[in-house]
Design a protein around this motif. Structure first.
Motif, PDB file in Angstrom:
ATOM      1  N   PRO A   1       0.355 -11.342 -18.552  1.00 55.41           N
ATOM      2  CA  PRO A   1       1.690 -11.690 -19.059  1.00 55.41           C
ATOM      3  C   PRO A   1       2.392 -10.534 -19.778  1.00 55.41           C
ATOM      4  O   PRO A   1       3.255 -10.757 -20.613  1.00 55.41           O
ATOM      5  CB  PRO A   1       1.400 -12.866 -20.013  1.00 55.41           C
ATOM      6  CG  PRO A   1      -0.031 -12.772 -20.373  1.00 55.41           C
ATOM      7  CD  PRO A   1      -0.729 -11.905 -19.372  1.00 55.41           C
TER       8      PRO A   1
ATOM      9  N   ALA B   1       4.642  -8.487 -18.837  1.00 60.56           N
ATOM     10  CA  ALA B   1       6.088  -8.567 -18.604  1.00 60.56           C
ATOM     11  C   ALA B   1       6.808  -7.239 -18.796  1.00 60.56           C
ATOM     12  O   ALA B   1       7.821  -7.151 -19.476  1.00 60.56           O
ATOM     13  CB  ALA B   1       6.698  -9.653 -19.494  1.00 60.56           C
TER      14      ALA B   1
ATOM     15  N   LYS C   1      10.331 -10.208 -13.523  1.00 59.83           N
ATOM     16  CA  LYS C   1       9.455 -11.348 -13.248  1.00 59.83           C
ATOM     17  C   LYS C   1       9.758 -11.928 -11.869  1.00 59.83           C
ATOM     18  O   LYS C   1      10.921 -12.063 -11.487  1.00 59.83           O
ATOM     19  CB  LYS C   1       9.685 -12.443 -14.281  1.00 59.83           C
ATOM     20  CG  LYS C   1       9.348 -12.030 -15.703  1.00 59.83           C
ATOM     21  CD  LYS C   1       9.563 -13.219 -16.637  1.00 59.83           C
ATOM     22  CE  LYS C   1       9.334 -12.829 -18.076  1.00 59.83           C
ATOM     23  NZ  LYS C   1      10.337 -11.859 -18.565  1.00 59.83           N
TER      24      LYS C   1
ATOM     25  N   ASN D   1       6.219  -8.351 -12.304  1.00 60.70           N
ATOM     26  CA  ASN D   1       5.399  -9.202 -13.171  1.00 60.70           C
ATOM     27  C   ASN D   1       5.309 -10.619 -12.608  1.00 60.70           C
ATOM     28  O   ASN D   1       6.301 -11.226 -12.230  1.00 60.70           O
ATOM     29  CB  ASN D   1       5.996  -9.253 -14.583  1.00 60.70           C
ATOM     30  CG  ASN D   1       5.166 -10.121 -15.499  1.00 60.70           C
ATOM     31  OD1 ASN D   1       5.494 -11.268 -15.751  1.00 60.70           O
ATOM     32  ND2 ASN D   1       4.052  -9.593 -15.960  1.00 60.70           N
TER      33      ASN D   1
ATOM     34  N   VAL E   1       4.412 -13.256 -14.193  1.00 65.26           N
ATOM     35  CA  VAL E   1       4.555 -14.245 -15.275  1.00 65.26           C
ATOM     36  C   VAL E   1       3.159 -14.767 -15.646  1.00 65.26           C
ATOM     37  O   VAL E   1       2.321 -13.975 -16.064  1.00 65.26           O
ATOM     38  CB  VAL E   1       5.530 -15.376 -14.880  1.00 65.26           C
ATOM     39  CG1 VAL E   1       5.894 -16.240 -16.100  1.00 65.26           C
ATOM     40  CG2 VAL E   1       6.816 -14.800 -14.273  1.00 65.26           C
ATOM     41  N   THR E   2       2.907 -16.046 -15.482  1.00 66.60           N
ATOM     42  CA  THR E   2       1.626 -16.652 -15.860  1.00 66.60           C
ATOM     43  C   THR E   2       1.300 -17.723 -14.823  1.00 66.60           C
ATOM     44  O   THR E   2       2.168 -18.122 -14.051  1.00 66.60           O
ATOM     45  CB  THR E   2       1.729 -17.353 -17.223  1.00 66.60           C
ATOM     46  OG1 THR E   2       2.719 -18.390 -17.119  1.00 66.60           O
ATOM     47  CG2 THR E   2       2.123 -16.403 -18.340  1.00 66.60           C
TER      48      THR E   2
ATOM     49  N   GLU F   1       1.234 -14.375 -25.680  1.00 67.59           N
ATOM     50  CA  GLU F   1       1.970 -13.757 -24.574  1.00 67.59           C
ATOM     51  C   GLU F   1       2.181 -14.775 -23.459  1.00 67.59           C
ATOM     52  O   GLU F   1       3.215 -14.792 -22.808  1.00 67.59           O
ATOM     53  CB  GLU F   1       1.222 -12.533 -24.045  1.00 67.59           C
ATOM     54  CG  GLU F   1       1.318 -11.300 -24.922  1.00 67.59           C
ATOM     55  CD  GLU F   1       0.493 -11.379 -26.207  1.00 67.59           C
ATOM     56  OE1 GLU F   1      -0.290 -12.343 -26.380  1.00 67.59           O
ATOM     57  OE2 GLU F   1       0.651 -10.484 -27.057  1.00 67.59           O
TER      58      GLU F   1
ATOM     59  N   THR G   1       5.981 -15.417 -22.418  1.00 65.18           N
ATOM     60  CA  THR G   1       6.393 -14.979 -21.079  1.00 65.18           C
ATOM     61  C   THR G   1       6.772 -16.177 -20.212  1.00 65.18           C
ATOM     62  O   THR G   1       7.764 -16.136 -19.476  1.00 65.18           O
ATOM     63  CB  THR G   1       5.258 -14.172 -20.422  1.00 65.18           C
ATOM     64  OG1 THR G   1       4.962 -13.061 -21.257  1.00 65.18           O
ATOM     65  CG2 THR G   1       5.649 -13.677 -19.051  1.00 65.18           C
TER      66      THR G   1
ATOM     67  N   GLN H   1      10.180 -17.511 -21.272  1.00 61.68           N
ATOM     68  CA  GLN H   1      11.249 -16.634 -20.751  1.00 61.68           C
ATOM     69  C   GLN H   1      11.527 -16.909 -19.283  1.00 61.68           C
ATOM     70  O   GLN H   1      12.679 -16.945 -18.858  1.00 61.68           O
ATOM     71  CB  GLN H   1      10.804 -15.176 -20.861  1.00 61.68           C
ATOM     72  CG  GLN H   1      11.237 -14.484 -22.117  1.00 61.68           C
ATOM     73  CD  GLN H   1      10.572 -13.106 -22.223  1.00 61.68           C
ATOM     74  OE1 GLN H   1      10.112 -12.539 -21.232  1.00 61.68           O
ATOM     75  NE2 GLN H   1      10.507 -12.589 -23.427  1.00 61.68           N
TER      76      GLN H   1
END
Lengths: 302, 340
Positions: free
Chosen positions: A96, A98, A102, A119, A121-122, A166, A170, A173
């Motif tokens: 994460p 970032a 993303k 990225n 993200v998660t 994080e 993340t 966001q």
């Protein structure tokens, strides 16, 4: 494209098994830091190099690698991401951290294919942002969206555990930047039950006065199909419901909320089926990696 | 000044927030903090019921942002320290920083009783901010004494100054509490505390038992206001402690006045152990599911008791309030299928 995976934990090892099936991505090495790790042993048994010199190994072999998939932790990625870019290596970041734009595979796959750093993200972000976007596209504005992700304790490695802030930041966001919510919140819960529970994700979306509820529900069902195209175990656990409030959200007072209850059953590539959190992350990263490779091929042809 | 035998942490303004669906206003906070402070309570905890950042669809939105309430509390407290609670995964280090600047001196960092290793960032941050850090292991009935020791040692290694176990489901017997506290007191270098709930009508007895085993921190809430059938009532704990000859440093009569004259009148319902409350303790389900499951039962026309029992079977943990809707929808679907 020639690829290396950095990080030989749960995510990196699962990704390796998926990548070995790819016709587009060629796996050069699974890079770890612990020579005794299960992941590196697995790599060697599958005929993949398993060096334990960490990110430095990748930088030392930069001419042999076009793209890395970083499955370490946010701290490690932050320390090295500039070096990968300077070495001309595309980085798909599964932490994460970032640092790059993303990407949620079901929503903005094509948007950042030329970026040196992407990225992912998660896991919770990959699971829930598509549903936030699905609600958003069916109504005019989405004042507030929230996700709650519950994963089995066994499927949360030390990286996830040390990075828990994080993760929430993340993910939250992504609900705004990609999902299209005006305000947002992300929550993660670890559940130690035995046998381990499947990954669960719940999306709550604030519906302003005058929202077309049937359009919202229809859009949610359509998004379920889109995500299933690359994560077969992704499904609505119950029908999506609209509940009456009123609700005093950070984005303003709304009369209704949509509740989307999701379950992600993993493909069982490395960890068993309960670890849908690994699966959705690695499946999305494969989708992005293959899209990057395809865009480079078409550029080369021009 | 005589030394006290245990430290009292009052959570009326944090755990109590569950019982009023997080609808505290600044004037309520000021009256309660003044009352607790004047009665000699050493620590007063304030936050959303699910800790800093808990205001959400999943747990209920706060009527007033918690940081405004915390600022009001810090302004009016004289001798008592103001504490907050934070659950990693819900609240973040930035929240600690903000409340630290408002004057919060104690941070309780809470995890499920098997997941202590997600608290490292937050315990260390609390210490860096100059706060006392309390590690807080929730749903402690779901882990063995040895398992809790293992988790507690992790929190101690991150720098926790005190270690608490919380009987979040109000599911423990006195024997359960004794074995756990005994194991922790023997294994840890830091002081131990217990946070009890009253779903099985054991909260005061369990708190006294914890003290006898060496716990030197105990939690209460005024009039028992809190999740599930309620917490250990602060005024009863103080009164019973006095009868036992335990020196608490607090005035039981002043706490009784606060409970009777200020807290009870603002309670939408008195804390009684009705069927749903008892089932929480009996099935070992997180106390704050009480009001959420009542609303889901009404909305989907299913039984609240059935929802709670199913949640117990699924071994859900604190924070999984979304599963209440999931279970209610599944029960409604099953009932509909049976009728066809």
């Amino acid at each position: 494209m020639r690829c290396a995976i950095i990080g030989s934990g749960n995510i990196g090892t699962d990704l390796m098994i998926k990548m070995l099936r790819s016709e587009v991505l060629e796996l050069v090495a699974l890079v770890g830091i612990d020579p005794q790790s299960d992941g590196l042993a697995r790599a060697r048994s599958l005929g993949v190099q398993g060096p334990h010199e960490g990110p430095q190994w990748v930088l030392d072999h930069a001419s042999e690698i076009d793209m890395i998939f970083d499955a370490t932790s946010a701290y490690v990625h932050v320390r090295h991401y500039k070096q990968y870019a300077e070495a001309g290596i595309v980085a798909v970041d599964l932490t994460p951290a970032a640092r790059g734009p993303k990407v949620i595979a079901a929503v903005n796959l094509e948007e950042h294919l030329n970026s040196p750093n992407i990225n992912m993200v998660t896991c919770g972000g990959q699971a829930t942002t598509p549903m936030v976007y699905a609600v958003r596209r069916a109504i005019e504005t989405l004042p507030y969206a929230e996700m709650v992700s519950t994963i089995a304790s066994k499927s949360a490695g030390p990286g996830t555990r040390q990075n828990i802030d994080e993760f929430t930041k993340t993910t939250s966001q992504a609900l705004r930047e990609i999902g299209g919510a005006e305000t947002s919140k992300a929550i993660i819960v670890l559940n130690p039950a035995e046998p381990p529970i499947m990954m669960r994700n719940t999306v709550f979306a604030a519906l302003p006065e005058g929202s077309d509820h049937s359009a919202v529900i229809e859009s949610i069902y359509a998004m379920e199909k889109t995500v299933q195209s690359y994560v077969p175990g992704y499904h609505l656990k119950n029908r999506p419901v609209i509940e009456a409030g009123p609700f005093k959200t950070p984005g303003g007072d709304v009369p209704h909320r949509a509740v989307v209850l999701l379950e992600v059953e993993g493909a069982g590539d490395y960890l068993p089926a309960y670890a849908g959190n690994l699966d959705i992350m690695t499946a999305a990263a494969m989708k992005v990696g293959e899209a990057v490779a395809a865009s480079r091929v078409s550029e080369a042809r021009l | 000044m005589t030394t006290i035998d245990y430290r009292l942490i009052d959570s009326t303004l944090r755990d109590g927030s569950h019982a009023i669906s997080h609808q505290y206003y600044a004037e309520d906070v000021i009256r309660i903090v003044k009352g607790l402070d004047a009665a000699g309570v050493q620590v007063i905890e304030i936050a959303h019921g699910d800790g800093l950042g808990g205001s959400s669809f999943n747990y209920g939105f706060s009527a007033v942002p918690e940081k405004e309430l915390i600022a009001a509390a810090c302004d009016v407290t004289d001798q008592a320290k103001i504490a907050c609670l934070l659950l990693p995964g819900i609240g973040i280090v930035d929240d600690l920083r903000e409340v630290g600047a408002l004057g919060v001196k104690v941070a309780r960092i809470a995890t499920h009783c098997t997941e202590a290793d997600i608290s490292e960032q937050h315990i260390k941050a609390a210490k860096e901010l100059g706060m006392e850090a309390i590690g807080f292991l929730m749903m402690a009935h779901m882990n063995s004494p040895e398992g809790l020791v293992e988790q507690a040692l992790l929190m101690q290694s991150y720098g926790a100054d005190t270690l608490y176990i919380a009987d979040s489901a109000g599911a423990m017997t006195t024997e359960d509490v004794r074995r756990r506290v005994n194991a922790l007191v023997s294994a840890l270098e830091i002081p131990v505390g217990v946070h009890a709930h009253n779903n099985l009508s054991m909260a005061v007895a369990n708190s006294i038992a914890a003290y006898e085993e060496g716990a030197v921190n105990l939690d209460g809430t005024s009039a028992g206001l809190g999740a599930g059938a309620g917490n250990c009532p602060t005024e009863i704990l103080a009164a019973v402690s006095t009868k036992y000859g335990i020196n608490t440093g607090v005035d039981p009569l002043k706490l009784m006045d606060l409970a009777e004259e200020i807290v009870r009148p603002m309670m939408p319902r008195q804390q009684v152990i009705d069927r749903a409350g008892l089932i929480l303790g009996y099935a070992g389900v997180y106390g704050s599911f009480l009001l959420h499951s009542q609303r889901a039962a009404e909305r989907y026309g299913v039984s609240q008791a059935e929802i709670l029992l199913e949640l117990g079977r699924r071994k859900v943990v604190g924070g999984q309030e979304d599963m209440i809707i999931d279970v209610a929808l599944e029960l409604a679907r099953k009932h509909a299928e049976q009728e066809v």
